[in-house]
Design an enzyme around this catalytic site. Structure first.
Site, PDB file in Angstrom:
ATOM      1  N   GLU A   1      -2.126  -9.010  -6.911  1.00 32.14           N
ATOM      2  CA  GLU A   1      -1.964  -7.732  -6.216  1.00 32.14           C
ATOM      3  C   GLU A   1      -2.431  -7.823  -4.767  1.00 32.14           C
ATOM      4  O   GLU A   1      -1.801  -7.241  -3.869  1.00 32.14           O
ATOM      5  CB  GLU A   1      -2.737  -6.637  -6.954  1.00 32.14           C
ATOM      6  CG  GLU A   1      -2.119  -6.281  -8.301  1.00 32.14           C
ATOM      7  CD  GLU A   1      -2.877  -5.188  -9.026  1.00 32.14           C
ATOM      8  OE1 GLU A   1      -2.244  -4.451  -9.801  1.00 32.14           O
ATOM      9  OE2 GLU A   1      -4.108  -5.061  -8.822  1.00 32.14           O
TER      10      GLU A   1
ATOM     11  N   ASP B   1      -1.467  -3.041  -5.389  1.00 36.23           N
ATOM     12  CA  ASP B   1      -1.207  -2.337  -6.655  1.00 36.23           C
ATOM     13  C   ASP B   1      -0.238  -1.179  -6.431  1.00 36.23           C
ATOM     14  O   ASP B   1       0.716  -0.979  -7.211  1.00 36.23           O
ATOM     15  CB  ASP B   1      -2.532  -1.823  -7.230  1.00 36.23           C
ATOM     16  CG  ASP B   1      -2.329  -0.962  -8.465  1.00 36.23           C
ATOM     17  OD1 ASP B   1      -1.894  -1.486  -9.498  1.00 36.23           O
ATOM     18  OD2 ASP B   1      -2.595   0.259  -8.379  1.00 36.23           O
TER      19      ASP B   1
ATOM     20  N   GLU C   1      -6.059  -5.624  -2.660  1.00 34.03           N
ATOM     21  CA  GLU C   1      -5.681  -5.422  -4.065  1.00 34.03           C
ATOM     22  C   GLU C   1      -5.263  -3.967  -4.298  1.00 34.03           C
ATOM     23  O   GLU C   1      -4.247  -3.695  -4.962  1.00 34.03           O
ATOM     24  CB  GLU C   1      -6.860  -5.784  -4.965  1.00 34.03           C
ATOM     25  CG  GLU C   1      -6.622  -5.536  -6.442  1.00 34.03           C
ATOM     26  CD  GLU C   1      -7.925  -5.491  -7.217  1.00 34.03           C
ATOM     27  OE1 GLU C   1      -7.945  -4.838  -8.274  1.00 34.03           O
ATOM     28  OE2 GLU C   1      -8.923  -6.087  -6.765  1.00 34.03           O
TER      29      GLU C   1
ATOM     30  N   ASP D   1      -5.832  -9.635 -10.210  1.00 37.18           N
ATOM     31  CA  ASP D   1      -6.227  -8.944  -8.979  1.00 37.18           C
ATOM     32  C   ASP D   1      -5.750  -9.705  -7.741  1.00 37.18           C
ATOM     33  O   ASP D   1      -5.341  -9.097  -6.747  1.00 37.18           O
ATOM     34  CB  ASP D   1      -7.751  -8.784  -8.922  1.00 37.18           C
ATOM     35  CG  ASP D   1      -8.275  -7.805  -9.964  1.00 37.18           C
ATOM     36  OD1 ASP D   1      -7.457  -7.071 -10.549  1.00 37.18           O
ATOM     37  OD2 ASP D   1      -9.499  -7.799 -10.197  1.00 37.18           O
TER      38      ASP D   1
END
Length: 236
Positions: A126, A54, A50, A123
């Site tokens: 990502e 991101d 994650e 989440d």
């Protein structure tokens, strides 16, 4: 239809289903499994993926906006990116991809319908980006992200850019050489998957403290800042 059987790791059929939805076939299937494993499940989870996803998402969107709007200043590009890369958008993508059907959750999250929680879905989007990057490189992750965001990037209008309330408040206070506000939690109510936040925005030098509410801490902070801005403008 959710029960304890959902704690069992993904089988070949599930992997093939999610790969078809993503339009990407993993060389390393365990990366896909890890990307969908929430921290509530014992063992390794998707938090590191994650983190990576991101950063890649922000880079790809920033590059696309940089190329599309070659005359926009940095501040406007940042605000455009913020409009695109936000939890609400990512959770919408997670719903469209039906990621909730494939998430590997611990018993507690299963009982509280964690597969529907926007933050968990966001989440996982990502983490999938991070997994695709490791598995197939930047071109593969770039293609994946743009397949989700192309329509939004094509339709976004710089003229609709609006500074958020926290940014406006920060600029107002900086202009008056007043320290930045303090945001603190007053209360959090509701179940984990449906919480309601009450946040206080305090400016000690002005003897001001105003509360805002919302379905997330971020939204509540923005609402509190908005009320402070209105008060400061009205009193000016």
């Amino acid at each position: 239809n959710w029960n304890m059987d959902k704690i069992i790791k993904m089988d070949k059929k599930n992997i093939e289903q999610i790969e078809k939805i993503l339009n990407y076939n993993f060389n390393d299937k365990s990366l896909l499994e890890l990307a969908l494993t929430h921290r509530s499940y014992q063992g390794k989870n998707n938090e590191r993926l994650e983190f990576l996803g991101d950063s890649i998402l922000n880079f790809v969107i920033a590059e696309s906006l940089y190329k599309k709007f070659d005359l926009l200043p940095e501040g406007d590009l940042s605000r455009l990116r913020s409009q695109l890369v936000k939890s609400a958008t990512l959770s919408e993508i997670g719903i469209l991809l039906k990621l909730g059907d494939f998430l590997i959750l611990g018993e507690g999250e299963l009982k509280s319908s964690g597969w529907r929680r926007p933050s968990i879905l966001a989440d996982s989007v990502e983490s999938i980006i991070g997994a695709v990057y490791i598995d197939g490189g930047i071109i593969a992750s770039n293609n994946l992200i743009l397949s989700w965001f192309k329509e939004k990037i094509d339709s976004i209008n710089p003229n609709d850019i609006k500074k958020d309330s926290k940014s406006i408040l920060q600029e107002l206070l900086q202009a008056k050489k007043i320290p930045l506000p303090d945001y603190s939690i007053v209360s959090i109510e509701g179940e984990a998957h449906c919480q309601h936040f009450k946040i206080s925005c305090s400016i000690p030098k002005l003897g001001l403290s105003i509360e805002g509410e919302g379905s997330s801490r971020k939204i509540a902070e923005q609402n509190a800042a908005d009320e402070v801005v209105k008060k400061l403008i009205n009193e000016a």
